[in-house]
Every structure is written in C-alpha cells, then in structure tokens.
Write a protein that holds these residues in place. Structure first.
Motif, short mmCIF file in Angstrom:
data_model
loop_
_atom_site.label_atom_id
_atom_site.label_comp_id
_atom_site.label_asym_id
_atom_site.label_seq_id
_atom_site.Cartn_x
_atom_site.Cartn_y
_atom_site.Cartn_z
N VAL A 28 0.38 -1.39 0.32
CA VAL A 28 0.03 0.36 -0.28
C VAL A 28 1.32 1.13 0.21
N ILE A 29 1.92 1.13 0.63
CA ILE A 29 2.19 2.51 1.08
C ILE A 29 3.27 2.59 -0.12
N PRO A 30 3.87 2.00 -0.94
CA PRO A 30 4.60 2.16 -2.11
C PRO A 30 4.10 2.43 -3.16
N CYS A 31 2.38 1.98 -3.25
CA CYS A 31 1.55 2.05 -4.19
C CYS A 31 1.47 3.52 -4.40
N LEU A 32 1.01 3.81 -3.20
CA LEU A 32 0.26 5.74 -2.79
C LEU A 32 1.67 6.21 -3.16
N LYS A 33 2.82 5.92 -2.37
CA LYS A 33 4.19 6.66 -3.23
C LYS A 33 3.86 6.71 -4.57
N GLU A 63 -3.24 14.41 -1.67
CA GLU A 63 -2.47 15.07 -0.69
C GLU A 63 -3.58 15.44 0.77
N GLU A 64 -4.73 15.66 0.17
CA GLU A 64 -5.55 15.73 1.20
C GLU A 64 -6.18 14.81 2.32
N ARG A 65 -6.41 13.29 2.00
CA ARG A 65 -6.60 12.32 2.10
C ARG A 65 -5.08 11.71 2.52
N ASN A 70 6.26 15.51 1.93
CA ASN A 70 6.89 16.35 3.18
C ASN A 70 5.99 15.89 4.74
N GLU A 71 4.92 15.56 4.61
CA GLU A 71 4.63 14.59 6.22
C GLU A 71 5.08 13.20 6.14
N PRO A 72 5.78 13.26 7.14
CA PRO A 72 5.78 11.39 7.73
C PRO A 72 4.72 10.74 7.33
N VAL A 73 5.58 9.55 6.78
CA VAL A 73 3.87 8.31 6.62
C VAL A 73 3.56 7.44 7.81
N PHE A 74 4.98 7.25 8.69
CA PHE A 74 4.37 7.52 10.15
C PHE A 74 3.83 8.19 11.21
N ASN A 75 2.43 7.72 12.18
CA ASN A 75 2.19 8.57 12.82
C ASN A 75 1.57 7.57 13.97
N GLU A 76 2.14 7.81 15.56
CA GLU A 76 1.24 6.80 16.11
C GLU A 76 -0.09 7.09 16.18
N THR A 84 -14.16 14.21 8.45
CA THR A 84 -14.12 13.23 9.60
C THR A 84 -13.59 11.64 8.88
N ARG A 85 -13.20 12.08 7.61
CA ARG A 85 -12.28 10.45 7.41
C ARG A 85 -11.51 10.38 7.92
N GLN A 86 -10.80 9.06 8.10
CA GLN A 86 -9.01 9.05 8.07
C GLN A 86 -8.34 9.89 6.98
N ALA A 87 -7.35 10.55 7.82
CA ALA A 87 -6.10 11.36 6.87
C ALA A 87 -4.74 10.19 7.36
N GLY A 88 -3.93 10.45 5.88
CA GLY A 88 -3.06 9.78 5.95
C GLY A 88 -3.29 7.82 6.43
N ILE A 89 -2.01 7.35 6.74
CA ILE A 89 -2.31 6.52 6.99
C ILE A 89 -2.49 5.23 8.09
N HIS A 90 -2.89 4.13 8.34
CA HIS A 90 -3.81 3.99 9.65
C HIS A 90 -2.27 3.06 9.75
N PRO A 91 -1.95 3.57 12.26
CA PRO A 91 -0.41 3.05 11.72
C PRO A 91 -0.35 1.35 12.16
N ALA A 92 -1.87 0.72 12.54
CA ALA A 92 -1.45 -0.56 11.81
C ALA A 92 -0.83 -0.94 10.90
N LEU A 93 -1.46 -0.17 9.46
CA LEU A 93 -0.95 -0.90 8.50
C LEU A 93 0.62 -0.37 7.85
N VAL A 94 0.65 0.67 8.82
CA VAL A 94 2.48 0.58 8.45
C VAL A 94 3.43 -0.53 9.70
#
Length: 101
Positions: A28-33, A63-65, A70-76, A84-94
């Motif tokens: 997922v992360i490489p595909c998003l990149k 980028e909104e989603r 410039n933002e880190p992929v992982f955020n705890e 109110t939808r999730q933004a970024g990648i869920h920590p569990a997926l990372v």
C-alpha cells in the motif's frame, strides 16, 4: 487519451491491490508513493491541458487524504481529515508493512 494517462496509475494500483494470491498490505505505501509521484509529474507539465488540470485536482485531493510528500508516513495517532474520514495511513498498516516478510 489525455485523461486516460492520468487515471491509468489508479487502475493499475487497484488491480494490483485486489490480488488474492499474494499479500498486498505491504504494498500500500509504495503504491501510494507511486501514485503521488505520477500525479506530481503530470500536474507539472508545461502547457495547460485537460490532463494537467485533472492531475492537479487529483493531487490536491490525494494530499488531503494521504498527506503531502513532506509529511512523515508514520504517525502514531490516527488523523482525521475532511468529513471526519481518516487522513493518511493507519499506524497498524505501517507496522504490518514492516513485519511482512
């Protein structure tokens, strides 16, 4: 064909992530990149075309989603974006991404 060139990365990623015979969560992360990079390239084309306009709008929404490059992929913490939808990648997926063999 112009519009198709913008949408092809999404189609290819969707097909790849629909795979049933291989683990896809680690991709997922490489595909998003990859999608972000392709949209960035298309949105920086020289002349104003329908494909450039579409790529620019899709990149802004992307980028909104998922956050900017410039933002880190992982955020705890799970972040919330528009509606109110999730933004970024869920920590569990990372974490799953790094644990996948």
């Amino acid at each position: 064909d112009e519009i198709r060139s913008v949408l092809i990365p999404f189609k290819n990623t969707q097909k790849f992530l629909e795979g049933e015979k291989y683990v896809t969560s680690s991709m997922v992360i490489p595909c998003l990149k990859d999608i972000r990079n392709k949209l960035t390239i298309l949105s920086q084309q020289g002349e104003e075309t329908a494909s450039k306009t579409l790529a620019t709008k899709l990149l802004l929404d992307f980028e909104e989603r998922w956050g900017t490059s410039n933002e880190p992929v992982f955020n705890e913490n799970v972040r919330r974006g528009g509606k109110t939808r999730q933004a970024g990648i869920h920590p569990a997926l990372v974490i799953a991404h790094f644990l996948d063999p």
